[in-house]
Design an enzyme around this catalytic site. Structure first.
Site, PDB file in Angstrom:
ATOM      1  N   GLY A 117       0.940   1.158  10.305  1.00 45.62           N
ATOM      2  CA  GLY A 117       0.078   2.184   9.560  1.00 45.62           C
ATOM      3  C   GLY A 117      -1.128   2.576  10.434  1.00 45.62           C
ATOM      4  O   GLY A 117      -1.328   2.388  11.488  1.00 45.62           O
ATOM      5  N   TYR A 176      -6.054  -1.722  -7.810  1.00 47.59           N
ATOM      6  CA  TYR A 176      -6.068  -2.082  -6.389  1.00 47.59           C
ATOM      7  C   TYR A 176      -7.754  -2.756  -6.387  1.00 47.59           C
ATOM      8  O   TYR A 176      -7.780  -3.779  -5.505  1.00 47.59           O
ATOM      9  CB  TYR A 176      -6.709  -0.846  -5.894  1.00 47.59           C
ATOM     10  CG  TYR A 176      -6.731  -0.364  -4.495  1.00 47.59           C
ATOM     11  CD1 TYR A 176      -5.755  -0.602  -3.377  1.00 47.59           C
ATOM     12  CD2 TYR A 176      -8.047  -0.515  -3.898  1.00 47.59           C
ATOM     13  CE1 TYR A 176      -5.764  -0.520  -1.996  1.00 47.59           C
ATOM     14  CE2 TYR A 176      -8.287  -0.292  -2.652  1.00 47.59           C
ATOM     15  CZ  TYR A 176      -7.108  -0.397  -1.549  1.00 47.59           C
ATOM     16  OH  TYR A 176      -7.441  -0.322  -0.319  1.00 47.59           O
ATOM     17  N   PHE A 220     -13.120   4.020 -10.186  1.00 47.66           N
ATOM     18  CA  PHE A 220     -12.743   4.726 -11.215  1.00 47.66           C
ATOM     19  C   PHE A 220     -11.008   5.007 -10.651  1.00 47.66           C
ATOM     20  O   PHE A 220     -10.673   5.575  -9.554  1.00 47.66           O
ATOM     21  CB  PHE A 220     -13.207   5.944 -11.228  1.00 47.66           C
ATOM     22  CG  PHE A 220     -12.682   6.836 -12.414  1.00 47.66           C
ATOM     23  CD1 PHE A 220     -13.541   7.076 -13.728  1.00 47.66           C
ATOM     24  CD2 PHE A 220     -11.511   7.723 -12.535  1.00 47.66           C
ATOM     25  CE1 PHE A 220     -12.841   7.857 -14.764  1.00 47.66           C
ATOM     26  CE2 PHE A 220     -11.223   8.456 -13.732  1.00 47.66           C
ATOM     27  CZ  PHE A 220     -11.916   8.465 -14.599  1.00 47.66           C
ATOM     28  N   GLY A 221     -10.252   4.581 -11.661  1.00 46.41           N
ATOM     29  CA  GLY A 221      -8.791   4.768 -11.264  1.00 46.41           C
ATOM     30  C   GLY A 221      -8.041   3.687 -10.742  1.00 46.41           C
ATOM     31  O   GLY A 221      -6.863   3.771 -10.344  1.00 46.41           O
ATOM     32  N   ILE A 249      -1.467  -1.015  -0.467  1.00 41.54           N
ATOM     33  CA  ILE A 249      -1.058   0.511  -1.009  1.00 41.54           C
ATOM     34  C   ILE A 249      -1.918   0.737  -2.161  1.00 41.54           C
ATOM     35  O   ILE A 249      -2.721  -0.189  -2.820  1.00 41.54           O
ATOM     36  CB  ILE A 249       0.446   0.479  -1.580  1.00 41.54           C
ATOM     37  CG1 ILE A 249       0.684  -0.592  -2.783  1.00 41.54           C
ATOM     38  CG2 ILE A 249       1.695   0.381  -0.761  1.00 41.54           C
ATOM     39  CD1 ILE A 249       2.046  -0.546  -3.583  1.00 41.54           C
TER      40      ILE A 249
HETATM   41  P1  NDP Z   1      -1.118   3.055   5.555  1.00 36.86           P
HETATM   42  O1  NDP Z   1      -0.797   3.616   4.246  1.00 36.86           O
HETATM   43  O2  NDP Z   1      -1.352   3.866   7.002  1.00 36.86           O
HETATM   44  O3  NDP Z   1      -0.899   1.599   5.877  1.00 36.86           O
HETATM   45  C1  NDP Z   1      -0.517   0.623   4.936  1.00 36.86           C
HETATM   46  C2  NDP Z   1       0.725  -0.199   5.532  1.00 36.86           C
HETATM   47  O4  NDP Z   1       1.237  -1.135   4.690  1.00 36.86           O
HETATM   48  C3  NDP Z   1       1.777   0.282   6.003  1.00 36.86           C
HETATM   49  O5  NDP Z   1       2.023  -0.006   7.434  1.00 36.86           O
HETATM   50  C4  NDP Z   1       2.945  -0.060   5.139  1.00 36.86           C
HETATM   51  O6  NDP Z   1       4.284  -0.212   5.985  1.00 36.86           O
HETATM   52  C5  NDP Z   1       2.568  -1.493   4.725  1.00 36.86           C
HETATM   53  N1  NDP Z   1       3.089  -1.730   3.626  1.00 36.86           N
HETATM   54  C6  NDP Z   1       2.956  -1.049   2.248  1.00 36.86           C
HETATM   55  N2  NDP Z   1       3.774  -1.790   1.348  1.00 36.86           N
HETATM   56  C7  NDP Z   1       4.430  -2.601   2.231  1.00 36.86           C
HETATM   57  C8  NDP Z   1       5.239  -3.772   1.600  1.00 36.86           C
HETATM   58  N3  NDP Z   1       5.978  -3.697   0.482  1.00 36.86           N
HETATM   59  N4  NDP Z   1       5.788  -4.740   2.559  1.00 36.86           N
HETATM   60  C9  NDP Z   1       5.079  -4.627   3.850  1.00 36.86           C
HETATM   61  N5  NDP Z   1       4.486  -3.755   4.541  1.00 36.86           N
HETATM   62  C10 NDP Z   1       3.667  -2.601   3.332  1.00 36.86           C
HETATM   63  O7  NDP Z   1      -2.909   2.837   4.987  1.00 36.86           O
HETATM   64  P2  NDP Z   1      -4.091   2.291   6.106  1.00 36.86           P
HETATM   65  O8  NDP Z   1      -3.690   2.008   7.328  1.00 36.86           O
HETATM   66  O9  NDP Z   1      -5.146   3.160   5.548  1.00 36.86           O
HETATM   67  O10 NDP Z   1      -4.452   0.996   5.159  1.00 36.86           O
HETATM   68  C11 NDP Z   1      -4.501  -0.405   5.748  1.00 36.86           C
HETATM   69  C12 NDP Z   1      -5.231  -1.484   4.806  1.00 36.86           C
HETATM   70  O11 NDP Z   1      -6.564  -1.110   4.817  1.00 36.86           O
HETATM   71  C13 NDP Z   1      -4.736  -1.277   3.493  1.00 36.86           C
HETATM   72  O12 NDP Z   1      -4.582  -2.736   2.898  1.00 36.86           O
HETATM   73  C14 NDP Z   1      -5.457  -0.493   2.620  1.00 36.86           C
HETATM   74  O13 NDP Z   1      -5.759  -1.021   1.532  1.00 36.86           O
HETATM   75  C15 NDP Z   1      -6.825  -0.988   3.528  1.00 36.86           C
HETATM   76  N6  NDP Z   1      -7.868   0.124   3.452  1.00 36.86           N
HETATM   77  C16 NDP Z   1      -7.981   1.188   3.705  1.00 36.86           C
HETATM   78  C17 NDP Z   1      -8.833   2.130   3.538  1.00 36.86           C
HETATM   79  C18 NDP Z   1      -8.833   3.564   4.099  1.00 36.86           C
HETATM   80  O14 NDP Z   1      -9.716   4.423   4.007  1.00 36.86           O
HETATM   81  N7  NDP Z   1      -7.873   4.034   4.961  1.00 36.86           N
HETATM   82  C19 NDP Z   1     -10.197   1.868   3.066  1.00 36.86           C
HETATM   83  C20 NDP Z   1     -10.205   0.516   2.731  1.00 36.86           C
HETATM   84  C21 NDP Z   1      -9.188  -0.385   2.585  1.00 36.86           C
HETATM   85  P3  NDP Z   1       5.375   0.671   5.937  1.00 36.86           P
HETATM   86  O15 NDP Z   1       4.654   1.988   6.165  1.00 36.86           O
HETATM   87  O16 NDP Z   1       6.419   0.370   7.295  1.00 36.86           O
HETATM   88  O17 NDP Z   1       6.021   0.866   4.673  1.00 36.86           O
END
Ligand code: NDP
Length: 250
Positions: A15, A157, A152-153, A95
């Site tokens: 991700g 999460y 909110f919402g 997510i």
């Molecule tokens: P992305 O959506 O780019 O990455 C999320 C990752 O989680 C993906 O690689 C996805 O894998 C994986 N994932 C989702 N569901 C599953 C599952 N059931 N099993 C295994 N893997 C899963 O988001 P970000 O890189 O932005 O986020 C990374 C982390 O940082 C998250 O935990 C997010 O909550 C946290 N975060 C992000 C912020 C932001 O502003 N972006 C702010 C604060 C926290 P795949 O694509 O292979 O399904």
């Protein structure tokens, strides 16, 4: 002290933030297994791996649905078979499924709790015995600013992400004498696809609330992961690091 080769497992490794984490660990000479889900499909991860290789980063990719404990057990066995050990675990998969509480379905609640919080239990439990036996480990859990301030919402999460730090503090106490540290990073808004997909007008309003005046970069989270993952960081445990450009201070 002799240099000991390290192995890391990063969930959500393909991700936005996960990719930066994998790259930064790789540059430190660490072997990195990037875990992906892709809703059970493998093509996207294969493309990601090939692209990273073109950029000069060589990663192992491993599949797991982090909601599912059996799937996590198999993933960890896979990594142990391939690389012999796991020194560093980054629980980064997550997510969002936003809705106000009055409209939130049980499924939205459970899916986010299972993906964002059960995942930390499932993967960490699968890894911990190996770390305890070897008297070494670095566990880094990715939470969120919205765990600390609410949003909110996002009752699902915010609750799941707040739960992560409770897990961090409890486990940190259980394994402190085993050379294992457990820490939380709580990022603010980071310029990944997830945030760039927010309509520009709303994004501008979010940026206006960030004292440094911009979104964070995935690399800025990855730098902190690398710092905590270092063997020299053994005195840091049970802590929660806010990396949010000053948006929430407490
Ligand atoms: P992305 O959506 O780019 O990455 C999320 C990752 O989680 C993906 O690689 C996805 O894998 C994986 N994932 C989702 N569901 C599953 C599952 N059931 N099993 C295994 N893997 C899963 O988001 P970000 O890189 O932005 O986020 C990374 C982390 O940082 C998250 O935990 C997010 O909550 C946290 N975060 C992000 C912020 C932001 O502003 N972006 C702010 C604060 C926290 P795949 O694509 O292979 O399904």
């Amino acid at each position: 002290m002799p240099h000991i080769h390290k192995v890391a497992l990063v969930t959500g490794g393909t991700g936005g933030i996960g990719t930066a984490i994998c790259q930064h660990l790789y540059v430190q000479g660490i072997t990195v297994a990037a875990a992906y889900y892709g809703g059970g499909k493998h093509e996207k991860a294969q493309t990601w791996k090939a692209k990273q290789s073109e950029l000069g980063y060589e990663f192992t990719t491993v599949y797991a649905d982090v909601k599912d404990d059996q799937s996590c057990n198999s993933m960890v066995s896979d990594v142990l078979k391939k690389h012999g050990k796991i020194d560093i675990l980054v629980n980064n998969a997550g997510i969002t499924q936003d809705a106000q509480l009055k409209n939130m379905s049980t499924e939205q609640w459970l899916t986010v709790l299972r993906t964002n919080l059960d995942s930390v239990f499932n993967v960490t439990r699968a890894v911990i015995n190996d770390m305890v036996q070897r008297n070494y480990g670095r566990i880094i859990n990715i939470s969120s600013i919205n765990a600390q301030k609410g949003q909110f919402g996002q009752v699902n999460y915010s609750a799941a992400k707040a739960g992560i730090h409770g897990f961090t503090m409890a486990l940190a106490q259980e394994v402190a004498r085993k050379g294992i540290t457990v820490n939380t990073i709580s990022p603010g808004y980071i310029a990944t696809d997830m945030v760039m997909a927010i309509p520009e007008e709303i994004r501008e309003k979010i940026i206006a609330q960030i004292p440094v005046g911009r979104l964070g970069k995935p690399e800025e989270i990855a730098r902190m992961v690398t710092y905590l993952a270092a063997s020299e960081s053994g005195f840091i445990t049970g802590a929660n690091f806010a990396l949010n450009g000053g948006q929430h201070m407490h």
